[in-house]
Motif scaffolding. Structure first.
Motif, short mmCIF file in Angstrom:
data_model
loop_
_atom_site.label_atom_id
_atom_site.label_comp_id
_atom_site.label_asym_id
_atom_site.label_seq_id
_atom_site.Cartn_x
_atom_site.Cartn_y
_atom_site.Cartn_z
N ARG A 123 -1.64 1.05 8.40
CA ARG A 123 -0.43 0.22 8.51
C ARG A 123 -0.16 -0.55 7.22
O ARG A 123 0.94 -0.54 6.69
N HIS A 124 -1.21 -1.19 6.71
CA HIS A 124 -1.01 -1.98 5.49
C HIS A 124 -0.76 -1.10 4.28
O HIS A 124 0.00 -1.47 3.38
N PHE A 125 -1.40 0.05 4.27
CA PHE A 125 -1.17 1.01 3.17
C PHE A 125 0.31 1.39 3.14
O PHE A 125 0.96 1.33 2.09
N GLU A 126 0.83 1.76 4.31
CA GLU A 126 2.22 2.22 4.38
C GLU A 126 3.20 1.08 4.10
O GLU A 126 4.23 1.27 3.45
N GLU A 127 2.90 -0.09 4.61
CA GLU A 127 3.80 -1.22 4.37
C GLU A 127 3.78 -1.64 2.89
O GLU A 127 4.82 -2.01 2.33
N ALA A 128 2.61 -1.53 2.29
CA ALA A 128 2.54 -1.82 0.86
C ALA A 128 3.39 -0.82 0.07
O ALA A 128 4.13 -1.18 -0.84
#
Lengths: 319, 328
Positions: free
Chosen positions: A19-24
């Motif tokens: 999730r954080h990878f994609e949001e970043a």
């Protein structure tokens, strides 16, 4: 089966990492720090993590244009996946592949694929190798619902079943082939129904329920490993963001998206862990924080990495 | 002791290469439509299923995309698949697997993988098979970085090159001429490997360099015979591998002759002949005493009726006429 809290927290952490990878990435792309295009899997994390949780380390998967989550779930190093997206020499493909074309041989990630459905026959071939080499390995081929309209899907599933190959055909059904809803691109409303045409089990699973996905893949993998052939899994999920960066999402309503967000696979799993007493609120918060930090470090690593140099045609041919 | 070899037909040369490589290396496996009991439409795999079993020689469904795509996956994981696509025209069904997957996988993974797969397929016209069963599409594959493209003519070469193609760690498109499987020629008894990317001078000469491959090479040799009677000495070169192209052998010849004719059965526009001439003109104009010429097919789908097909395809007379023009 009683669940180990540490394992469950591991699943949660893996989903947060994605999730954080994609949001970043969404943010970096918006600031033009990433070039080309990329397809984000926010909302589909339980499919990737649940499926990979059911596999052995030496099992192999291949993926689609929307493949960052699969790569990370299989054990890809977020720093090197991010570096690939930044086009850096430290990326998994040394900057040659980018978002849709990357692979991690050492962790059994055979590769993402820019051709819808193009990876399904390739995964089938990997499964043929596993069978002929008696490795006991299983291959999971990830593809979207849109890919099931491709001829390659039909040809590969027929052949995989005919030859009793150790493969799991995993349809990550996010209900849209780009902008076209399932009801407008598929003559059947359940992808699982298509399995009957190939003489293999077809299984529908709630793709936002991590443990249900894991168990469905575990059953299919055991069947494949036992020499009984492939299974087609119709994993129902939802992509929270657009198909790619250019997508204004005019083909679906805000109400529909809001309803999907209420079934967020991560928040749902988090609530389950809390409710069943597997973890405390502070432990759950720490897991998310840990994932967030990991991705910040990955971005820093990627940005600090050198750009590739030299002959662009290197690595086309094997010596 | 010198092995003078024996005469074999082209199909047997292919079969010999497959059989020898399968005996040598367990990872060599075959599949394709009707290659088992049937032996392939041109008999190239006759008897191999009986000898090596159904695990290693598989009849596949009529699914070119999967036949080729499964080969890519198997090759990624250490097998050496050699798949037969029944007609080169059907390679278009398999094009994604060959051009987007096989050719690019190594590059896209930053060199983590190799793809040692061979895609064999009968190409070419001359037998009345008409528009969808007669095409020469070697130039399509030459245009895809990541592939190697082989178009042998002589049985001996076909065997030696196919063995090298199977051992090569890159995907190879291996085009056999469908009207040529019963062509007879010598083949040594002993194993022989011929390197990919190396041309062969089929006939030495001093006046004109004539480059040709696949079955069309026969017409080039025929033209060379005719012209010898007219006092023109022709050096005939068979590149055998079209990509990577052995330009050096052609240049060495041009240093003697200064005159170049390229003939192929495919039509001229964007054909391999255009590429060969471009490379010569671009870098080696000083070698040329006359403008090079191409002899190729008429740009049309190949017609069925014999006089029309003959009119569309190049022959020895067409080649001889072109040679006469460059020596004029």
């Amino acid at each position: 089966m009683s669940e180990q809290p540490s394992v469950l927290l591991g699943y949660l952490r893996a989903m947060w990492v994605i999730r954080h990878f994609e949001e970043a990435l969404d943010d970096l792309f918006g600031r033009s720090l990433i070039r080309g295009t990329c397809h984000l899997c926010v909302g589909q994390e339980a499919a990737a993590v649940g499926a990979c949780a059911a596999l052995r380390a030496d099992d192999q998967i291949n993926s689609t244009h929307r493949g960052h989550g699969h790569f990370l779930a299989k054990g890809g190093d977020p720093r090197r996946v991010m570096a690939e997206l930044f086009g850096r020499a430290t990326g998994y493909a040394g900057g040659r592949g980018g978002s849709q074309h990357m692979a991690g041989w050492d962790i059994g990630f055979l590769g993402s694929n820019g051709i819808t459905g193009g990876g399904i026959p390739v995964a089938t071939g990997a499964a043929l190798s596993a069978k002929l080499q008696n490795t006991g390995r299983v291959v999971v081929s990830f593809f979207g619902d849109g890919a099931t309209a491709q001829g390659a899907f039909h040809e590969a599933l027929n052949m995989g079943s005919l030859w009793t190959l150790p493969i799991v055909y995993f349809c990550e059904n996010n209900l849209y082939a780009m902008s076209t809803p399932l009801r407008s691109h598929s003559a059947v409303s359940s992808i699982a129904e298509r399995a009957a045409a190939y003489g293999m089990p077809g299984v529908e699973v709630d793709g936002n329920d991590l443990l249900a996905v894991r168990d469905a893949v575990a059953t299919a993998a055991a069947r494949a490993r036992g020499g009984e052939g492939p299974t087609l899994i119709d994993c129902r999920t939802y992509r929270f963001l657009g198909h790619s960066k250019s997508d204004k999402r005019e083909y679906r309503t805000e109400e529909e998206e809001a309803a999907a967000r209420r079934r967020d696979p991560i928040l749902r799993f988090r609530a389950l862990l809390l409710e069943q007493g597997h973890a405390s609120e502070s432990e759950l918060a720490a897991v998310e924080e840990d994932a967030r930090n990991l991705i910040s470090e990955a971005v820093e690593f990627a940005q600090a990495s050198p750009l590739p140099e030299g002959d662009p045609s290197a690595k086309v041919y094997a010596p | 002791m010198t092995d003078r070899g024996r005469e074999v037909v082209f199909a047997q040369a292919i079969r010999t290469a497959l059989r020898e490589e399968m005996q040598r290396d367990e990872s060599v496996i075959l599949w394709g439509q009707d290659i088992g009991v049937y032996g392939g439409v041109y008999g190239a795999t006759t008897g191999l299923q009986r000898e090596f079993g159904e695990d290693r020689v598989r009849d596949a469904p009529i699914s070119e995309m999967a036949i080729a795509g499964v080969a890519v996956g198997a090759a990624l994981l250490g097998m050496r698949p050699v798949v037969e696509i029944m007609y080169a025209d059907f390679l278009m069904h398999a094009a994604d697997a060959i051009a987007n997957q096989a050719a690019k996988w190594r590059f896209m993974s930053g060199g983590q993988f190799k793809v040692p797969a061979v895609f064999r397929s009968p190409a070419g016209g001359g037998s009345g098979y008409a528009a969808q069963h007669s095409q020469n599409i070697e130039s399509w594959f030459c245009h895809i970085p990541g592939l190697k493209v082989v178009c042998p003519c002589m049985p001996r070469d076909a065997r030696g090159l196919l063995k090298s193609a199977i051992r090569d760690d890159n995907p190879v498109v291996f085009l056999e001429h469908k009207s040529h499987y019963t062509y007879r020629g010598p083949m040594p008894k002993e194993e022989e490997l011929l390197p990919l990317g190396k041309a062969d001078v089929k006939r030495e000469g001093t006046d004109v360099t004539l480059v040709s491959w696949s079955r069309n090479l026969l017409w080039a040799l025929e033209a060379a015979d005719k012209l010898r009677e007219e006092g023109v000495s022709i050096e005939v070169i068979d590149p055998m591998t079209l990509f990577p192209l052995d330009l050096d052998t052609i240049l060495e010849s041009l240093a003697k002759t200064g005159r170049l004719v390229v003939s192929h059965e495919a039509h001229a526009f964007c054909g391999v002949g255009a590429e060969i001439i471009a490379q010569v003109v671009e870098g080696h104009m000083d070698l040329l005493k006359a403008a090079p010429k191409r002899v190729s097919a008429v740009a049309c789908p190949l017609p069925y009726s014999e006089p029309l097909e003959k009119a569309a395809l190049p022959d020895a007379d067409d080649i001889a006429a072109a040679v006469r023009q460059v020596v004029r």
